[in-house]
Design an enzyme around this catalytic site. Structure first.
Site, PDB file in Angstrom:
ATOM      1  N   ASN A   1     -46.778 -20.536  77.689  1.00  0.00           N
ATOM      2  CA  ASN A   1     -47.963 -20.494  76.760  1.00  0.00           C
ATOM      3  C   ASN A   1     -48.005 -21.932  76.029  1.00  0.00           C
ATOM      4  O   ASN A   1     -48.352 -22.114  74.648  1.00  0.00           O
ATOM      5  CB  ASN A   1     -47.741 -19.281  75.727  1.00  0.00           C
TER       6      ASN A   1
ATOM      7  N   SER B   1     -44.677  -8.571  81.502  1.00  0.00           N
ATOM      8  CA  SER B   1     -44.262  -9.608  80.959  1.00  0.00           C
ATOM      9  C   SER B   1     -43.333  -9.419  79.758  1.00  0.00           C
ATOM     10  O   SER B   1     -43.757  -8.601  78.872  1.00  0.00           O
ATOM     11  CB  SER B   1     -45.663 -10.104  80.326  1.00  0.00           C
TER      12      SER B   1
ATOM     13  N   GLY C   1     -53.015 -10.086  81.263  1.00  0.00           N
ATOM     14  CA  GLY C   1     -53.287  -9.131  80.116  1.00  0.00           C
ATOM     15  C   GLY C   1     -53.060  -9.757  78.937  1.00  0.00           C
ATOM     16  O   GLY C   1     -52.509 -10.872  78.751  1.00  0.00           O
TER      17      GLY C   1
ATOM     18  N   GLU D   1     -46.294 -20.551  84.399  1.00  0.00           N
ATOM     19  CA  GLU D   1     -47.795 -20.605  83.824  1.00  0.00           C
ATOM     20  C   GLU D   1     -47.714 -21.428  82.668  1.00  0.00           C
ATOM     21  O   GLU D   1     -46.946 -21.391  81.885  1.00  0.00           O
ATOM     22  CB  GLU D   1     -47.704 -18.761  83.622  1.00  0.00           C
TER      23      GLU D   1
ATOM     24  N   LYS E   1     -58.129 -13.887  83.595  1.00  0.00           N
ATOM     25  CA  LYS E   1     -58.339 -12.906  82.370  1.00  0.00           C
ATOM     26  C   LYS E   1     -59.672 -12.773  82.093  1.00  0.00           C
ATOM     27  O   LYS E   1     -60.202 -13.962  81.545  1.00  0.00           O
ATOM     28  CB  LYS E   1     -57.351 -13.507  81.071  1.00  0.00           C
TER      29      LYS E   1
ATOM     30  N   ASP F   1     -53.237 -20.500  82.990  1.00  0.00           N
ATOM     31  CA  ASP F   1     -53.825 -19.085  82.279  1.00  0.00           C
ATOM     32  C   ASP F   1     -54.946 -19.954  81.170  1.00  0.00           C
ATOM     33  O   ASP F   1     -55.975 -20.041  81.507  1.00  0.00           O
ATOM     34  CB  ASP F   1     -52.763 -18.486  81.699  1.00  0.00           C
TER      35      ASP F   1
ATOM     36  N   ASP G   1     -43.500 -17.947  81.768  1.00  0.00           N
ATOM     37  CA  ASP G   1     -45.046 -18.331  81.303  1.00  0.00           C
ATOM     38  C   ASP G   1     -44.566 -18.941  79.939  1.00  0.00           C
ATOM     39  O   ASP G   1     -43.983 -18.347  78.855  1.00  0.00           O
ATOM     40  CB  ASP G   1     -45.523 -17.106  80.734  1.00  0.00           C
TER      41      ASP G   1
ATOM     42  N   LYS H   1     -42.006 -11.275  84.237  1.00  0.00           N
ATOM     43  CA  LYS H   1     -42.098 -12.541  84.010  1.00  0.00           C
ATOM     44  C   LYS H   1     -41.601 -12.724  82.733  1.00  0.00           C
ATOM     45  O   LYS H   1     -41.722 -11.663  81.794  1.00  0.00           O
ATOM     46  CB  LYS H   1     -44.001 -12.543  83.727  1.00  0.00           C
ATOM     47  N   LEU H   2     -40.864 -13.828  82.584  1.00  0.00           N
ATOM     48  CA  LEU H   2     -40.199 -13.947  81.267  1.00  0.00           C
ATOM     49  C   LEU H   2     -41.087 -15.128  80.541  1.00  0.00           C
ATOM     50  O   LEU H   2     -41.514 -16.115  80.932  1.00  0.00           O
ATOM     51  CB  LEU H   2     -38.786 -14.601  81.610  1.00  0.00           C
ATOM     52  N   LYS H   3     -41.220 -14.934  79.220  1.00  0.00           N
ATOM     53  CA  LYS H   3     -41.670 -15.917  78.192  1.00  0.00           C
ATOM     54  C   LYS H   3     -40.733 -16.865  78.046  1.00  0.00           C
ATOM     55  O   LYS H   3     -39.697 -16.807  77.791  1.00  0.00           O
ATOM     56  CB  LYS H   3     -42.179 -15.287  77.095  1.00  0.00           C
TER      57      LYS H   3
HETATM   58  O1  OSB Z   1     -50.142 -15.660  78.242  1.00  0.00           O
HETATM   59  O2  OSB Z   1     -50.247 -13.864  79.495  1.00  0.00           O
HETATM   60  C1  OSB Z   1     -50.169 -14.302  78.288  1.00  0.00           C
HETATM   61  C2  OSB Z   1     -49.961 -11.453  75.889  1.00  0.00           C
HETATM   62  C3  OSB Z   1     -50.644 -11.950  74.805  1.00  0.00           C
HETATM   63  C4  OSB Z   1     -51.281 -13.122  75.132  1.00  0.00           C
HETATM   64  C5  OSB Z   1     -50.967 -14.227  76.139  1.00  0.00           C
HETATM   65  C6  OSB Z   1     -50.223 -13.495  77.186  1.00  0.00           C
HETATM   66  C7  OSB Z   1     -49.827 -12.446  76.931  1.00  0.00           C
HETATM   67  C8  OSB Z   1     -48.818 -11.530  77.874  1.00  0.00           C
HETATM   68  C9  OSB Z   1     -48.762 -10.397  77.990  1.00  0.00           C
HETATM   69  O3  OSB Z   1     -47.901 -12.261  78.678  1.00  0.00           O
HETATM   70  C10 OSB Z   1     -49.790  -9.667  79.161  1.00  0.00           C
HETATM   71  C11 OSB Z   1     -49.744  -8.169  79.013  1.00  0.00           C
HETATM   72  O4  OSB Z   1     -48.751  -7.283  79.310  1.00  0.00           O
HETATM   73  O5  OSB Z   1     -50.648  -7.685  78.381  1.00  0.00           O
HETATM   74 MG    MG Z   2     -50.134 -16.587  80.014  1.00  0.00          MG
END
Ligand code: OSB
Ligand code: MG
Length: 367
Positions: free
Chosen positions: A190, A135, A290, A213, A262, A238, A188, A161-163
């Protein structure tokens, strides 16, 4: 018999800041729950909360509070019950799935160590190694992004995976896609978008993404259905998936085509396995998310990610993606995979000297 718990708060620097639509971290504050059995066996569970309620409403200081004042007392004196009974007892208290997951995993770890069974065997794992993705946080610019992705592609990660967030979406995705036309790629958000962004997000379709995501807020299941109808890229939830029931609703209402499981978000490994089983029945692919875990949380996630319906690479990256020094023996990427631990319980232990070096606080709770 469990005789005491210890809550350990350690702070570990990240190798680089991790920025998402909800904020930025340059250290990982990690809360570990240790359950101490009178036979000398200790079990471990990592609480995946962050220091502030940006990902969900939970955060670390509140987790310490609810563990000490509510969750541990609610179980007294039946800590040795089987994992399903432990979950039933914790369910009477509302919310706080991450704190519940940490406590129930520490107890599950003791329970399995006493039986000399690995978590992977207990959950029903079908493989000995799992494919790993990575990520990628929101960097300062496109050049920085391409440099970081290049490191991960060269290291052998099986998907990127790109935020994303409004203002950082089409351009970075286009740049990564142009440079790596065939790398498995996903994004992703969020929860950073609104229903009104549906047409904008549909412009991501041309980049051949595996999935998008969590574009919308956690409680907007129907909004995710509207996004799914507006774009070809599969929607993957998620934050919205908090239980077997919410997973079933999301699947039945057509809000999600893939699920990120998760364990921390759903209250532990027992529920995580049940969501996996539901998805298996409904032919919904799943992958293991994660939360920047140390080796303690990662070991347990690898056991889960070894179950048969985990058909997409997860966010179970190697130790060096997160930390210069992990608090367990490091997990090392080999041909894009991490090995599933085979020892009893979660199969790893924290290194005492590393814990001491990084320690911020300890709470001891006798029962
Ligand atoms: O949305 O998946 C998520 C990390 C912290 C909180 C939320 C997320 C994430 C990650 C990183 O995307 C996942 C990892 O490498 O542990
Ligand atoms: Mg996520």
């Amino acid at each position: 018999m469990i005789e005491r718990f210890r809550l350990h708060l350690v702070e570990i620097p990240l190798v680089r800041p991790f920025r998402t639509s909800f904020g930025s971290q340059d250290v990982r504050d990690v809360l570990l729950v240790e359950a101490v059995d009178d036979s000398g066996v200790c079990g471990w569970g990592e609480c995946v909360t962050m220091a502030w309620p940006g990902y969900s409403s939970e955060y670390t200081a509140a987790a310490v509070d609810v563990l000490r004042d509510h969750l541990i007392p609610a179980l007294t004196p039946s800590f040795d019950a089987d994992p399903l009974a432990i979950r039933d007892q914790l369910e009477v208290l509302r919310g706080h799935p991450m704190a519940k997951a940490a406590l129930s995993t520490a107890l599950l770890d003791v329970w399995l160590r006493l039986r000399e069974e690995s978590l992977a065997d207990y959950l029903g794992a079908s493989r000995t190694e799992v494919e790993c993705g990575v990520s990628v946080g929101i960097p300062s610019g496109i050049e920085e992004l391409l440099d970081e992705v290049a490191q991960y592609v060269d290291a052998g990660y099986r998907r990127i995976k790109l935020k994303i967030q409004p203002g950082w979406d089409l351009e970075p995705v286009a740049a990564v896609r142009e440079r790596w036309p065939r790398v498995p790629l996903q994004v992703d958000a969020n929860q950073a978008y609104t229903r009104d962004h549906a047409r904008h997000l549909a412009r991501l379709d041309e980049y051949g993404l595996l999935l998008i995501e969590q574009p919308l807020p956690e409680d907007d299941l129907w909004g995710h259905r509207l996004i799914a109808d507006a774009m070809n890229t599969p929607v993957c939830l998620d934050e919205s998936i908090l239980s077997v029931a919410s997973a079933e609703s999301a699947i039945e209402f057509g809000c999600t085509e893939i699920i990120n499981i998760k364990p921390g978000r759903v209250g532990g490994y027992v529920t995580a396995r049940e969501i996996h089983d539901l998805c298996r029945e409904r032919a919904i692919p799943v992958w293991c998310g994660g939360m920047l875990e140390t080796g303690i949380g990662r070991a347990a996630n690898l056991a889960l990610a070894a179950l048969p319906s985990f058909t997409l690479p997860g966010d179970t990256s190697a130790s060096d993606r997160y930390f210069r020094v992990d608090i367990t023996e490091p997990f090392v990427l080999e041909h894009g995979c991490l090995a599933v631990p085979t020892g009893p319980g979660i199969g790893v232990d924290p290194i005492a000297e590393e814990m001491d070096r990084q320690r911020q606080a300890t709470w001891e709770i006798a029962v």
